[in-house]
Design an enzyme around this catalytic site. Sequence first.
Site, mmCIF file in Angstrom:
data_model
loop_
_atom_site.group_PDB
_atom_site.id
_atom_site.type_symbol
_atom_site.label_atom_id
_atom_site.label_comp_id
_atom_site.label_asym_id
_atom_site.label_seq_id
_atom_site.Cartn_x
_atom_site.Cartn_y
_atom_site.Cartn_z
ATOM 1 C CG HIS A 131 63.637 -8.525 52.508
ATOM 2 N ND1 HIS A 131 64.474 -9.465 52.000
ATOM 3 C CD2 HIS A 131 64.426 -7.591 53.088
ATOM 4 C CE1 HIS A 131 65.721 -9.105 52.252
ATOM 5 N NE2 HIS A 131 65.722 -7.983 52.919
ATOM 6 C CG ASP A 154 59.562 -5.188 50.863
ATOM 7 O OD1 ASP A 154 58.723 -5.152 49.944
ATOM 8 O OD2 ASP A 154 60.565 -4.471 50.898
ATOM 9 C CD GLU A 297 75.521 2.452 50.936
ATOM 10 O OE1 GLU A 297 76.431 3.007 50.292
ATOM 11 O OE2 GLU A 297 75.152 1.283 50.740
#
Length: 405
Positions: A131, A154, A297
Site C-alpha cells: 500500500h 491495496d 496478532e
Amino acid sequence: TIRMLRQRRLFMKLSLVLGSLWIYVLLDHPKAAWDPTYRLMYGWLEYTDDDGGPVKVCNCSAILDGEREAREQAKLLTITKDFHKSVQIPDEYYINATQDCRNFKRSRKYLTFPLSQEEEDFPLAYSIVVHHKNFERLLRAIYAPQHFYCIHVDKKSDASVVVYSAWPRVQADLNCIGDLYKISTKWKYFINLCGQDFPLKTNLEIVRMLRSLNGGNSLESERMADAKRSRFSYVHNITNGDIQFTGVLKEPPPFNIQILSGNAYIVVNRGFIRSVLEDKRVLALIEWSKDTYSPDEFLWATIQRLPGVPGSTWPNPKYDMTDMSAIARMVKWVWHEGEEGSEQAVYPECQGDHVRAICVYGAGDLQWLIEQRHLFGNKFDAERDPIAVFCLEKYLRQKALAELR
Ligand SMILES: *[C@@H]1O[C@H](CO)[C@@H](O)[C@H](O)[C@H]1NC(C)=O
Ligand SMILES: *[C@@H]1O[C@H](CO)[C@@H](O)[C@H](O)[C@H]1NC(C)=O
Ligand SMILES: *[C@@H]1O[C@H](CO)[C@@H](O)[C@H](O)[C@H]1NC(C)=O
C-alpha cells in the site's frame, strides 16, 4: 510493476476481489539452470553510487560501521527538504521506464538468474501486501527467478491502521496462501511481507537460516496477556472502514483451542500452509476469528501450537517464542527502546522517526539491525529516510555478489 515483471515465462492474473486489486505474479522455474560461469559476469550487478543519485554524498560503509560523523551527516541530510526531493524516484519514472521491460530490469540491475545452485534448489513463496510506493525497492531486493510472489495491492495508497487491525489484513495473506500453495509444489518456505519491510539478509543467508530451522517455523507465539483477551472474547464489527467493539460476548474458540499471542509476520514451512488450508481445527479457528480485533496478532501464533501442524511446537510455555527470538521480523516499539543494560530496554533507541509507536528506521539503525538474526526489518520508508534504504540495498547486493566468489 506489471509491465516490469512481464516476460515470456511469466503469466499474470488480474482480478477484482473485495474491492481491492489483486495481482498474482506467478513465475515458473527459469529455463536455464545455474551455471558456474555466471560468477564471471556479475560485476555490472553491483549497485554503484550513480544508481543512488545524490545519495552518493553519504558514506554507506562508514554508516554501517556505526561511525558517528557519517551517521550525523546522514541524519542532517535526512531532515533537509531539498535532499529529499532530489532523491525520490517519481512514479512517472516507473511508468515510463517499464515500457521497455528488458531495459528496465537491466538498468535497475535485477537479478535474473539464481546466484547459486543452493539457492535455486530452495525456492520461497512470498505474500506481499502493498500500500506504499516503496514496493519496487523491496521487490528488487528480494527478487530471484526461482521464487514465487503473490502481491496484494491495496486500492487505498495509505492503508488505514484501523482496518489493518481487522480481518482484511489476514484475508489478504489467506488469499495469497491459497494461490501460492496451488501454483507450485516446489517452494519450501512461506514468508509474508508488507511494503514497509526490507530484507536484512541476502537470499543465500535467508536460505541457510531456513534450512537450519530443520523444518520448524519461526514466528512469535507466547502467552496472551489478560489485557488483550477482550480482543477475541467480544464481537467486533467493521463499519465504514472502522473496527468497533460491540460488547457482545463471543463463543469460546472451537475445539477448546488455546489462543496465543503473536504478530502478523511469519516464516513457515509448506506443511504449515497446508494445515491453514486443510486442517479442520484451523478452518474453524479462521471462521471464529473473523469478528475479532487484530486476528493477525493471534491466529498464526495459535496455529503454531496446534498438535500435528508441521513445524509446530507444544503449547507448553517453555516453547514460547518471542518476536526477538523468532527470525521473521525485527520491529522496534517505542516503549521497548532504551540503553543497553537497563532492565526495561529490549533494543537501542530508534535513530529515525516513530510512526504509531513503531520505529521507521534511520541510517543510524543499520549497524545494529544487520547484526540481528532476523531476516527482515520493519519499518523502512525510502521517503522518510532514503539513506537507510539505499545503504541497506547496496550492502546486501555487495554481499550477495561477494558470496559468489
Ligand atoms: C568511507 O568510510 C570509510 C571508513 O569507514 C573510509 O575508509 C572511506 O575512505 C570513506 N570513503 C569516502 C569516499 O569518504
Ligand atoms: C522513457 O524511457 C526511455 C527508456 O525506456 C528513455 O530512453 C526515455 O528518456 C524516458 N523518457 C523520459 C521522459 O524519461
Ligand atoms: C454491526 O454493524 C452493523 C451495521 O453497521 C449492524 O447492523 C450490526 O447490528 C452490528 N453488529 C453488532 C453485533 O453490533
